[in-house]
Scaffold this motif. Structure first.
Motif, PDB file in Angstrom:
ATOM      1  N   VAL A   1     -85.678 -38.642  -3.464  1.00  0.00           N
ATOM      2  CA  VAL A   1     -85.178 -39.951  -2.670  1.00  0.00           C
ATOM      3  C   VAL A   1     -84.955 -41.078  -3.489  1.00  0.00           C
ATOM      4  O   VAL A   1     -83.918 -41.849  -3.066  1.00  0.00           O
TER       5      VAL A   1
ATOM      6  N   ILE B   1     -83.979 -41.241   3.187  1.00  0.00           N
ATOM      7  CA  ILE B   1     -84.710 -40.219   4.154  1.00  0.00           C
ATOM      8  C   ILE B   1     -83.776 -39.740   5.291  1.00  0.00           C
ATOM      9  O   ILE B   1     -83.667 -38.501   5.230  1.00  0.00           O
TER      10      ILE B   1
ATOM     11  N   SER C   1     -82.184 -36.061   5.176  1.00  0.00           N
ATOM     12  CA  SER C   1     -82.595 -34.916   6.175  1.00  0.00           C
ATOM     13  C   SER C   1     -81.411 -34.280   6.981  1.00  0.00           C
ATOM     14  O   SER C   1     -81.474 -33.369   7.633  1.00  0.00           O
TER      15      SER C   1
ATOM     16  N   HIS D   1     -87.547 -31.454   4.572  1.00  0.00           N
ATOM     17  CA  HIS D   1     -88.013 -32.784   4.300  1.00  0.00           C
ATOM     18  C   HIS D   1     -89.017 -32.642   2.873  1.00  0.00           C
ATOM     19  O   HIS D   1     -89.341 -33.328   2.237  1.00  0.00           O
TER      20      HIS D   1
ATOM     21  N   ILE E   1     -87.961 -34.134  -0.440  1.00  0.00           N
ATOM     22  CA  ILE E   1     -87.849 -35.701  -0.819  1.00  0.00           C
ATOM     23  C   ILE E   1     -88.371 -36.314  -1.934  1.00  0.00           C
ATOM     24  O   ILE E   1     -87.947 -37.055  -2.757  1.00  0.00           O
TER      25      ILE E   1
END
Ligand SMILES: Nc1ncnc2c1ncn2[C@@H]1O[C@H](COP(=O)(O)OP(=O)(O)OP(=O)(O)O)[C@@H](O)[C@H]1O
Ligand SMILES: [Mg+2]
Lengths: 420, 229
Positions: free
Chosen positions: B106, B128, B132, B137, B140
């Motif tokens: 991230v 994020i 996505s 997820h 990340i």
């Protein structure tokens, strides 16, 4: 780009190479700690010595007999000199006392009761009274004599008699004298902070000393001048009268000379310690160059993503800055800790030389330096030096990362991205 | 929004000095990249594809000629201005992904937003959100090296999209990927094109040119053919 983020990225980059970063921080730490630890010793010792000299009062000049016997006539001559407020005659004999099975070195001073405060400052008695100025050998004794290393109860009490042995009077006729003195009072602990070491001394009335030692002359004269600026004139007059026959000490002047010496020693030691920061600088410089080369692709990528040359420059410099700041702060903590540990180590190293056997009484001439040579001092941590060493640490780290940072900033992004 | 092609090259030369010998990697390339198109650049190794892409992306300056980004001649811009242009208007995707391995996935996506000065909370949310679209997820907060090649390249695409650029420049983005992932990436680019982004992709893989609107063929530093599909 925000400044906060530059710090964040710099920190993350350093964190990636934990061991490498830790070593760089350590190299700075050592330099800073060395500067602080070394200078705090000289400053501490210096302050200790200076306080000893200053304890007699800034307006004092001490005359010690070398080859001339100072008589009452001399005292009145000295007292009448320009700038002299008063001249206090003192008889001094190096002696030994036996208490139980321990023998102890001491110095017996014959001095008028009303002048005691001039050499002791406050007269702090923990028991008994001051003697009357008669020929009766009543004495006040130093705390180390009374307590003999036992902490709670004095071994000797007022009213008690003690045996004192001397090698006889100043001069050739070395007949041994043993005499009995009666304790009138016991002094509180003064510590080393006095030219005259009250803790290991015995003070008796001047008349008594004259009789016991059969002396009609004095071993030292403590001169109080009108003010500090008269010291020079008084010293000059004394020299013109007595030449080398007496030894003249001005605690204030000694303190000043010492102060200069100590400052210079501090500078020298601090400077030597600071040189270790140059080693740290080379380490940082080298490591930063390596890191920058290793990160060539990363730098190329950052440029492709829109980071400007100045962002790259700032990030690397801030990496250096962080090393300097962390190294400096840890160095200060370590330096202060070491400062307080060193006096103990030094004292242990010199313990043998200070614990002279009781029987050796070779020290015939009064030497204030050897009498106060017991090394117990508080290291003095000079906040200015702490600050300077922190600034130096940061400066050194930042400067040594300038070139690597510049190298990174001016990298051609295309070449950097091709770099394997 | 400005009219005309988003990127225009006019007689662009790039000459490298190899020792004392001049070696031209681009020999007078003139072409236009239309707004919202998916352009593929193909050509043999050494034909100048990467060089062309870098010049288009304001990462490299031509030795001669001019590159216009929305009619702005890039030769007039300082290197800081070029950096700003890359940051806001262009997204790069590389063959070797070029993710920063000491940062999390991230954080990598946040990088262009960090350069732009977007505050932490806002950029994290946006990173994020983009991630996505392409990945589950769970990745990340992983490090890039814990991901497969295909996943890493999708992170790189998310990063390229961070500041919502107009153009994505991808230099053999599938070169290190298997066929399945190569098609996946090409499809993503096609979707991005459909959302209005301009895509320029260098590729050796003839299959992937099917996704493109136009194919430019490069040989010895010159455009020899442009095929419209
Ligand atoms: N910095 C440089 N110095 C000298 N020559 C270079 C440099 N960069 C590229 N070249 C040369 O320019 C030519 C074009 O290079 P470029 O990287 O654009 O080719 P490419 O089409 O991308 O090749 P590939 O498919 O192998 O990536 C090549 O012959 C290369 O050797
Ligand atoms: Mg290439």
């Amino acid at each position: 780009m925000r400044l906060y983020d530059i710090f964040l990225l710099a920190f993350r980059a350093l964190w990636t190479h934990k061991i490498r970063t830790a070593l760089l921080i350590l190299s700075v730490t050592v330099g800073v700690a060395a500067i602080i630890a070394l200078t705090s010793q000289t400053e501490g010792i210096g302050r200790n010595i200076i306080s000893i000299f200053k304890s007699l009062g800034p307006d004092t000049v001490i005359v010690n007999v070398m080859s001339k016997r100072l008589t009452d006539l001399d005292i009145s001559i000295i007292a009448s000199l320009d700038g002299v407020r008063k001249a206090i005659p003192i008889i001094r004999e190096v002696a030994a006392i036996t208490l139980g099975d321990t023998q102890l070195n001491t110095v017996v001073y014959g001095i008028a009761s009303y002048e005691l405060n001039e050499i002791l400052g406050d007269i702090k008695l923990i028991d008994g009274t001051i003697y009357q100025d008669t020929a009766v050998p009543l004495a006040i004794i130093g705390s180390q004599i009374a307590f003999q290393n036992t902490t709670s109860q004095p071994i000797v009490l007022p009213g008690q008699a003690i045996m004192v042995y001397t090698r006889g009077s100043f001069g050739a006729q070395a007949q041994s004298i043993s005499l009995v003195i009666v304790v009138a009072g016991i002094l509180d602990r003064y510590g080393a902070a006095n030219l005259i070491s009250p803790d290991t001394s015995i003070f008796i009335p001047l008349q008594a000393a004259q009789q016991i030692f059969n002396k009609m002359w004095y071993d030292m004269v403590v001169i109080k001048t009108n003010n500090v600026s008269s010291i020079d004139i008084v010293e000059e007059s004394l020299r013109s009268i007595y030449g080398g026959a007496v030894n003249i000490i001005s605690p204030t002047q000694i303190a000043q000379t010492m102060q200069n010496m100590i400052t210079q020693t501090s500078l020298l030691l601090g400077g030597i310690a600071a040189i270790s920061l140059i080693a740290a600088a080379l380490g940082i410089f080298n490591m930063m160059l390596v890191t920058v080369t290793e990160r060539t692709r990363e730098i190329g990528t950052m440029k492709a993503l829109g980071f400007k040359n100045k962002h790259i420059l700032a990030q690397i410099i801030i990496e250096g800055l962080l090393i300097g700041v962390f190294g400096g702060i840890v160095g200060i903590v370590l330096g202060i800790a070491t400062s307080y540990m060193l006096p103990g180590l030094i004292a242990r190293g010199t313990a043998i030389s200070t614990a002279t056997p009781a029987r050796s009484q070779q020290v015939r001439t009064f030497n204030p330096m050897t009498l106060t040579a017991s090394i117990s001092y508080e290291p003095y941590i000079n906040p200015v030096i702490v600050f300077i060493s922190l600034v130096l640490a940061i400066l050194v780290s930042v400067i040594s990362s300038l070139y690597p940072a510049w190298r990174a900033a001016k990298m051609d992004p295309v070449k950097a991205l091709r770099y394997e | 929004m400005a009219e005309g092609p988003i990127v225009k090259l006019s007689d662009v030369w790039k000459v490298y000095l190899v020792g004392k010998v001049e070696y031209p990697a681009l020999k007078g390339v003139s072409m236009e990249v239309e707004r919202g198109e998916f352009l593929c650049i193909t050509g043999a190794s050494g034909s100048g594809k990467s060089t062309l892409l870098n010049v288009m992306g304001a990462l490299d300056r031509p030795t001669k000629g001019e590159v216009f980004f929305e009619n702005i001649p890039l030769s007039r811009l300082s290197s800081d201005k070029l950096a700003e242009l890359r940051n806001r208007r262009i997204g790069f995707v590389f063959q070797t992904f070029n993710l920063l391995n000491h940062l999390t996935v991230v954080e990598n996506v946040e990088l262009p937003m960090i350069a732009l000065g977007i505050p932490p909370k806002k950029r994290r949310e946006r990173a994020i959100e983009i991630l996505s679209k392409f990945l589950s997820h769970t990745v990340i907060y992983k490090r890039p090296l814990e991901l497969s090649g295909g996943e890493q390249q999708r992170v790189a695409i998310a990063r390229a999209l961070a500041n919502d650029p107009d153009v994505i420049l991808a230099d053999e983005p599938t070169g290190n990927l298997d066929s399945y992932n190569a098609h996946l990436i090409a499809k993503i680019f096609k979707e991005l094109r459909d959302e209005g982004k301009t895509i320029v992709m260098v590729t050796h893989n003839i299959e992937l040119t099917d996704y493109a609107d136009r194919i430019a063929k490069l040989r010895d530093g010159q455009i020899v053919e442009i095929i419209k599909r």
